[in-house]
Design an enzyme around this catalytic site. Sequence first.
Site, PDB file in Angstrom:
ATOM      1  N   ASN A   9       0.867  -1.176   0.000  1.00 30.24           N
ATOM      2  CA  ASN A   9       0.000   0.000   0.000  1.00 30.24           C
ATOM      3  C   ASN A   9       0.904   1.225   0.000  1.00 30.24           C
ATOM      4  O   ASN A   9       1.472   1.572   1.025  1.00 30.24           O
ATOM      5  CB  ASN A   9      -0.891  -0.029   1.260  1.00 30.24           C
ATOM      6  N   TRP A  10       1.033   1.831  -1.172  1.00 24.69           N
ATOM      7  CA  TRP A  10       1.967   2.960  -1.295  1.00 24.69           C
ATOM      8  C   TRP A  10       1.426   4.220  -0.616  1.00 24.69           C
ATOM      9  O   TRP A  10       2.122   5.206  -0.508  1.00 24.69           O
ATOM     10  CB  TRP A  10       2.246   3.250  -2.772  1.00 24.69           C
ATOM     11  N   LYS A  11       0.179   4.208  -0.235  1.00 26.70           N
ATOM     12  CA  LYS A  11      -0.494   5.389   0.344  1.00 26.70           C
ATOM     13  C   LYS A  11      -0.270   6.592  -0.587  1.00 26.70           C
ATOM     14  O   LYS A  11      -0.202   6.400  -1.792  1.00 26.70           O
ATOM     15  CB  LYS A  11      -0.003   5.621   1.772  1.00 26.70           C
ATOM     16  N   HIS A  97      -9.463   0.937   5.009  1.00 19.73           N
ATOM     17  CA  HIS A  97      -8.184   1.168   5.700  1.00 19.73           C
ATOM     18  C   HIS A  97      -8.433   2.112   6.879  1.00 19.73           C
ATOM     19  O   HIS A  97      -9.244   3.026   6.790  1.00 19.73           O
ATOM     20  CB  HIS A  97      -7.169   1.770   4.724  1.00 19.73           C
ATOM     21  N   GLU A  99      -6.851   4.537   7.929  1.00 20.10           N
ATOM     22  CA  GLU A  99      -6.677   5.968   7.625  1.00 20.10           C
ATOM     23  C   GLU A  99      -7.928   6.535   6.969  1.00 20.10           C
ATOM     24  O   GLU A  99      -8.275   7.704   7.179  1.00 20.10           O
ATOM     25  CB  GLU A  99      -5.421   6.165   6.748  1.00 20.10           C
ATOM     26  N   GLU A 169      -5.123  -5.020  10.621  1.00 16.26           N
ATOM     27  CA  GLU A 169      -4.139  -3.952  10.799  1.00 16.26           C
ATOM     28  C   GLU A 169      -4.434  -3.221  12.104  1.00 16.26           C
ATOM     29  O   GLU A 169      -5.259  -2.292  12.125  1.00 16.26           O
ATOM     30  CB  GLU A 169      -4.223  -2.959   9.640  1.00 16.26           C
ATOM     31  N   GLY A 175       2.632   2.349  10.821  1.00 17.05           N
ATOM     32  CA  GLY A 175       3.571   3.467  10.671  1.00 17.05           C
ATOM     33  C   GLY A 175       4.293   3.846  11.948  1.00 17.05           C
ATOM     34  O   GLY A 175       4.908   4.906  12.018  1.00 17.05           O
ATOM     35  N   SER A 214       3.610  -2.050  10.301  1.00 14.36           N
ATOM     36  CA  SER A 214       5.071  -2.091  10.490  1.00 14.36           C
ATOM     37  C   SER A 214       5.681  -3.445  10.107  1.00 14.36           C
ATOM     38  O   SER A 214       6.602  -3.915  10.776  1.00 14.36           O
ATOM     39  CB  SER A 214       5.439  -1.693  11.922  1.00 14.36           C
ATOM     40  N   GLY A 235       2.925  -1.056   4.267  1.00 13.11           N
ATOM     41  CA  GLY A 235       2.953   0.372   3.965  1.00 13.11           C
ATOM     42  C   GLY A 235       4.370   0.819   3.642  1.00 13.11           C
ATOM     43  O   GLY A 235       4.891   0.565   2.561  1.00 13.11           O
ATOM     44  N   GLY A 236       5.009   1.442   4.614  1.00 10.89           N
ATOM     45  CA  GLY A 236       6.328   2.054   4.417  1.00 10.89           C
ATOM     46  C   GLY A 236       7.334   1.154   3.707  1.00 10.89           C
ATOM     47  O   GLY A 236       8.025   1.602   2.774  1.00 10.89           O
TER      48      GLY A 236
HETATM   49  P1  13P Z   1       3.126   0.459   7.666  1.00  9.74           P
HETATM   50  O1  13P Z   1       3.640  -0.827   7.064  1.00  9.74           O
HETATM   51  O2  13P Z   1       3.852   1.664   7.174  1.00  9.74           O
HETATM   52  O3  13P Z   1       3.028   0.371   9.152  1.00  9.74           O
HETATM   53  O4  13P Z   1       1.623   0.639   7.120  1.00  9.74           O
HETATM   54  C1  13P Z   1       0.746  -0.418   7.212  1.00  9.74           C
HETATM   55  C2  13P Z   1      -0.463  -0.094   6.451  1.00  9.74           C
HETATM   56  O5  13P Z   1      -1.209   0.784   6.816  1.00  9.74           O
HETATM   57  C3  13P Z   1      -0.714  -0.859   5.219  1.00  9.74           C
HETATM   58  O6  13P Z   1      -1.996  -0.643   4.746  1.00  9.74           O
END
Ligand code: 13P
Length: 252
Positions: A9-11, A97, A99, A169, A175, A214, A235-236
């Site tokens: 997930n590149w956000k 998600h 967010e 999640e 994050g 993470s 994510g990251g």
């Molecule tokens: P991180 O891997 O950066 O913690 O993000 C997880 C995430 O929200 C994937 O959708």
Amino acid sequence: MRKPLVAGNWKMNGLQDTNHHLLELLKKEGIENIGEPVEIVVCPPFIYLAYIKHLLEGSNMKWGAQNVSHHSAGAYTGEISPYMLADLGCHFVIVGHSERRTLYGETNGIVAKKFVAAQQANLTPILCVGESLREREEGITERIVKEQLDDIFLHTDIHAFNKAVIAYEPIWAIGTGHTATPDQAQEVHGFIRNYLSEQDPEIAEELRILYGGSVKGDNAAELFAMPDIDGGLVGGASLEAKDFLTICQAAS
Ligand code: 13P
């Protein structure tokens, strides 16, 4: 047998050049040698989907979106329909998600409508569930996750999970670098599978449940070794070629 899945997930990150560079690096580092045992997906921002399709066609990587409208077409300024995603060759779409839930007010009800709309367009929704730190500390993690699943059943039934993925999640792990321990994650994954198996054991057994929060190259293997963890929503670390590749290898 559940085929492991790793989704990046590149956000809201990356530009054309950096996206191109990241995918080239992944190919150079050997992502295409991982082969069939793992399904690999990247979810860039909407605006880059056509470009990513062009870059990934013919590779072992699929692409998906990070969000979708629950409407199929019409006067919904700024929204993207599931049929548009399917038209661009997306296989997957992330729905619910945390967010989107916390920053954009998406309720369980809206998420459920998106889940159903995605399936109607033949996309596989990746349904995100998970609790906040306060909810975990209050000991209500299972209740929160159950509520997030139950709203789906107001709009459709257990058969919908024949073509869906769940991502657990925990919000406190996203994050933050505070990954859930493999045992903590397994406990919730096991709960989800058991809960769904009350309705249909076979569907629950085949359903892929990803862990997100993470996930990094150095913790993926121990998480994916747990019996009910079928891959990751990353994510990251999905923005770092080496890390993402290590995570995909850990799932294979
Ligand atoms: P991180 O891997 O950066 O913690 O993000 C997880 C995430 O929200 C994937 O959708």
